[in-house]
Motif scaffolding. Structure first.
Motif, mmCIF file in Angstrom:
data_model
loop_
_atom_site.group_PDB
_atom_site.id
_atom_site.type_symbol
_atom_site.label_atom_id
_atom_site.label_comp_id
_atom_site.label_asym_id
_atom_site.label_seq_id
_atom_site.Cartn_x
_atom_site.Cartn_y
_atom_site.Cartn_z
ATOM 1 N N GLY A 1 54.672 57.710 -31.411
ATOM 2 C CA GLY A 1 53.623 57.827 -30.422
ATOM 3 C C GLY A 1 53.082 59.236 -30.282
ATOM 4 O O GLY A 1 52.188 59.489 -29.492
ATOM 5 N N ASP A 2 53.615 60.176 -31.035
ATOM 6 C CA ASP A 2 53.205 61.568 -30.937
ATOM 7 C C ASP A 2 52.478 61.958 -32.212
ATOM 8 O O ASP A 2 52.882 62.845 -32.941
ATOM 9 N N ILE A 3 51.369 61.278 -32.480
ATOM 10 C CA ILE A 3 50.627 61.513 -33.708
ATOM 11 C C ILE A 3 49.969 62.888 -33.670
ATOM 12 O O ILE A 3 49.949 63.607 -34.656
ATOM 13 N N PHE A 4 49.447 63.279 -32.521
ATOM 14 C CA PHE A 4 48.838 64.594 -32.372
ATOM 15 C C PHE A 4 49.645 65.379 -31.344
ATOM 16 O O PHE A 4 49.383 65.314 -30.147
ATOM 17 N N PRO A 5 50.646 66.141 -31.800
ATOM 18 C CA PRO A 5 51.483 66.862 -30.843
ATOM 19 C C PRO A 5 50.688 67.914 -30.080
ATOM 20 O O PRO A 5 49.774 68.527 -30.633
ATOM 21 N N SER A 6 51.024 68.089 -28.839
ATOM 22 C CA SER A 6 50.312 69.077 -28.032
ATOM 23 C C SER A 6 50.744 70.480 -28.436
ATOM 24 O O SER A 6 51.882 70.716 -28.841
ATOM 25 N N ALA B 1 53.171 52.686 -38.202
ATOM 26 C CA ALA B 1 52.748 54.074 -38.001
ATOM 27 C C ALA B 1 53.189 54.578 -36.631
ATOM 28 O O ALA B 1 53.671 55.704 -36.497
ATOM 29 N N TRP B 2 53.042 53.743 -35.620
ATOM 30 C CA TRP B 2 53.443 54.142 -34.260
ATOM 31 C C TRP B 2 54.951 54.397 -34.188
ATOM 32 O O TRP B 2 55.396 55.351 -33.568
ATOM 33 N N SER B 3 55.740 53.558 -34.848
ATOM 34 C CA SER B 3 57.189 53.741 -34.788
ATOM 35 C C SER B 3 57.637 54.944 -35.606
ATOM 36 O O SER B 3 58.602 55.616 -35.247
ATOM 37 N N ILE B 4 56.947 55.243 -36.703
ATOM 38 C CA ILE B 4 57.317 56.400 -37.519
ATOM 39 C C ILE B 4 57.028 57.699 -36.775
ATOM 40 O O ILE B 4 57.867 58.600 -36.734
ATOM 41 N N TRP B 5 55.843 57.805 -36.196
ATOM 42 C CA TRP B 5 55.477 59.041 -35.515
ATOM 43 C C TRP B 5 55.895 59.037 -34.051
ATOM 44 O O TRP B 5 55.708 60.034 -33.353
#
Length: 86
Positions: free
Chosen positions: A33-38, A27-31
């Motif tokens: 590290g930007d799971i909740f974009p600012s 999940a971290w590599s797919i997103w």
């Protein structure tokens, strides 16, 4: 008589822990590290804080300098708001 490998493969907790780690890494590599974009700041840039100007520039990969003043960042924001997007 079961060997240590046989006993290890019958345990469920280590399997689920390993599966959770692999799922988290995927999940971290797919997103990235930007799971909740600012969110971009809204309103008039003249009223934005230093952090809002920096965030607006970062969201557009314009790399704001950490040493820049709010006035310098605001100038860059205004210059890039007028520029046509391609």
């Amino acid at each position: 008589m079961p060997t240590p490998i046989d006993r290890a493969t019958h345990l469920k907790a280590p399997f689920f822990a390993f599966a959770a780690i692999i799922t988290g890494v995927a999940a971290w590599s797919i997103w990235g590290g930007d799971i909740f974009p600012s969110q971009d700041p809204t309103g008039d840039p003249e009223n934005w804080s230093h952090e809002e100007c920096s965030r607006w520039l970062r969201n557009r990969n314009l790399h704001p300098s950490p040493l820049a003043t709010t006035a310098e960042l605001l100038e860059r924001v205004k210059a890039n708001m007028r520029a046509p997007r391609s």
